[in-house]
Design an enzyme around this catalytic site. Sequence first.
Site, PDB file in Angstrom:
ATOM      1  N   THR A  74      -1.628  -1.230   4.078  1.00 37.92           N
ATOM      2  CA  THR A  74      -2.916  -0.570   4.318  1.00 37.92           C
ATOM      3  C   THR A  74      -3.600  -0.272   2.988  1.00 37.92           C
ATOM      4  OG1 THR A  74      -2.153   0.384   6.394  1.00 37.92           O
ATOM      5  CG2 THR A  74      -3.977   1.515   5.294  1.00 37.92           C
ATOM      6  N   ASN A 146      -1.255  -9.415  14.540  1.00 36.57           N
ATOM      7  CA  ASN A 146      -0.163  -8.539  14.946  1.00 36.57           C
ATOM      8  C   ASN A 146      -0.033  -8.393  16.456  1.00 36.57           C
ATOM      9  OD1 ASN A 146      -2.677  -7.326  13.976  1.00 36.57           O
ATOM     10  ND2 ASN A 146      -1.895  -5.425  14.831  1.00 36.57           N
ATOM     11  N   GLN A 174       2.129  -9.956   8.882  1.00 38.81           N
ATOM     12  CA  GLN A 174       2.962 -10.437  10.001  1.00 38.81           C
ATOM     13  C   GLN A 174       3.469 -11.861   9.767  1.00 38.81           C
ATOM     14  OE1 GLN A 174       4.072  -8.524  12.285  1.00 38.81           O
ATOM     15  NE2 GLN A 174       2.673  -6.778  12.217  1.00 38.81           N
ATOM     16  N   SER A 194       3.841  -6.398   3.524  1.00 43.27           N
ATOM     17  CA  SER A 194       4.383  -5.060   3.763  1.00 43.27           C
ATOM     18  C   SER A 194       5.894  -5.163   3.929  1.00 43.27           C
ATOM     19  CB  SER A 194       3.759  -4.483   5.032  1.00 43.27           C
ATOM     20  OG  SER A 194       4.307  -3.217   5.312  1.00 43.27           O
ATOM     21  N   CYS A 319      -5.176   5.685  20.768  1.00 41.48           N
ATOM     22  CA  CYS A 319      -6.144   6.489  20.022  1.00 41.48           C
ATOM     23  C   CYS A 319      -5.613   7.904  19.856  1.00 41.48           C
ATOM     24  CB  CYS A 319      -7.499   6.486  20.711  1.00 41.48           C
ATOM     25  SG  CYS A 319      -7.520   7.455  22.206  1.00 41.48           S
TER      26      CYS A 319
HETATM   27  N1  PLP Z   1      -1.814  -5.629   8.522  1.00 39.30           N
HETATM   28  C1  PLP Z   1      -1.207  -6.012   9.655  1.00 39.30           C
HETATM   29  C2  PLP Z   1      -1.488  -7.346  10.227  1.00 39.30           C
HETATM   30  C3  PLP Z   1      -0.293  -5.161  10.281  1.00 39.30           C
HETATM   31  O1  PLP Z   1       0.312  -5.549  11.402  1.00 39.30           O
HETATM   32  C4  PLP Z   1      -0.039  -3.907   9.688  1.00 39.30           C
HETATM   33  C5  PLP Z   1       0.866  -2.992  10.373  1.00 39.30           C
HETATM   34  O2  PLP Z   1       0.594  -1.942  10.805  1.00 39.30           O
HETATM   35  C6  PLP Z   1      -0.695  -3.557   8.504  1.00 39.30           C
HETATM   36  C7  PLP Z   1      -1.582  -4.445   7.947  1.00 39.30           C
HETATM   37  C8  PLP Z   1      -0.435  -2.235   7.818  1.00 39.30           C
HETATM   38  O3  PLP Z   1       0.860  -2.254   7.246  1.00 39.30           O
HETATM   39  P1  PLP Z   1       1.473  -0.918   6.594  1.00 39.30           P
HETATM   40  O4  PLP Z   1       2.234  -0.250   7.678  1.00 39.30           O
HETATM   41  O5  PLP Z   1       2.356  -1.392   5.482  1.00 39.30           O
HETATM   42  O6  PLP Z   1       0.334  -0.119   6.098  1.00 39.30           O
END
Ligand code: PLP
Length: 397
Positions: A74, A146, A174, A194, A319
Amino acid sequence: MVKKVYLDANSTTGMLAEVKQEIESLLSAPYNPSSMHSAGRRAKSIIDNAREEILTSLGGKRGEYNLLFTSSATEANNLVIHNFADADIFISSIEHASILKPAKECVGTVVIKVDGDGRLDLNELEYKLAQSKSDRKLVSVIFANNETGVIQKISDIAKIAHRYNALVHTDAVQAYGKLCFTFDEIDVDMLTISSHKCGGPVGVGALIYRSDLALYPQILGGGQEKGLRSGTENVVLIAGMGRVATLLQPILHLYGSMRDLRAYLEQRLLEINPDIQIFSNAVLRIPNTSCFTMPGVSSDVQLIHFDLAGICVSAGAACSSGRIQTSSVLLNMGVEKNVADTAIRVSLTTETTKEDIDYFIEKWQEIYTRLINNEKEQDRLVRKAFDTVISSSDFIH
Ligand code: PLP
């Protein structure tokens, strides 16, 4: 005792045993990589080593790419978007919230639609790029979605984008650890990963970017990570993430062979009810992910019933009020709201067995039969419990 079946790898995977071991061995050491003394130097070498391992796992040639450790994907995604806040930014309509939300705050953001299977409309991308008058352009497209698992043609996207002098970023959260790919194959300028989505610890992510790109930081302070992210590095978690990179080969193999297990799951579901919709099953998906409906039964009711049966799966977007919102990914694929509201996501882990799938199917059938026979009062109570328990996160992970 209720059997436990975890089918939510896309939300988070468990930590690999080797990674846990590595982390535990480092936990109590006084490691600050900015210190000059031997403990500091040791910390620095652990971080440098992790950086190299991850770059190597992606086929990176020495010096070609930099890797910035962050607290999460994120954070890395936000950093990318904020660095291009003055540019024209082209994203897909099915990005993760960590791209979508910052990008929507930028005036130059253009959202490119996807087709019914969730694949980016490359013609629209090219058309919109051609229209752009900006000399700073960024294309950011999620590698594997995801929710549906759909894989985008990142190298084709990069080819088009580069033709229009746009830089390319992909959210590969992912894809990394589930799909085999290298920098050369996808040819992007920036990439986010991640740790906790591929067997590493939660709380560490990375942005990998071409070393000739000049990015500016969001967090200022002591100048760690070449000034791009101040704050003492979390040596322990970074070491864990680096360790994952050295273990990827057998894991990628396991994910590869998951296609058969997923095909079995989907075939069994369709045998129970041929009206089930399985999203994006005609196109390339990461092998562990399946998103499908339970006709006539809303996702949140399903989730609580699965939970009571010891099965962890996900749905739509939870939400902050605790209710599940309709999946914007499915809506943007043109799925009717009343259909999208009955979808759940199953994402297999490297430990999922055929017995787990059989158990899931057995419970799926039980829940379906029970719920279409309208046990309304029970649902009302279950919903009430669900409202108080469900997480307050904004979007599906
Ligand atoms: N991008 C995707 C495609 C994700 O599935 C996620 C998961 O929540 C994230 C970003 C964010 O990952 P993180 O939990 O490391 O912030």
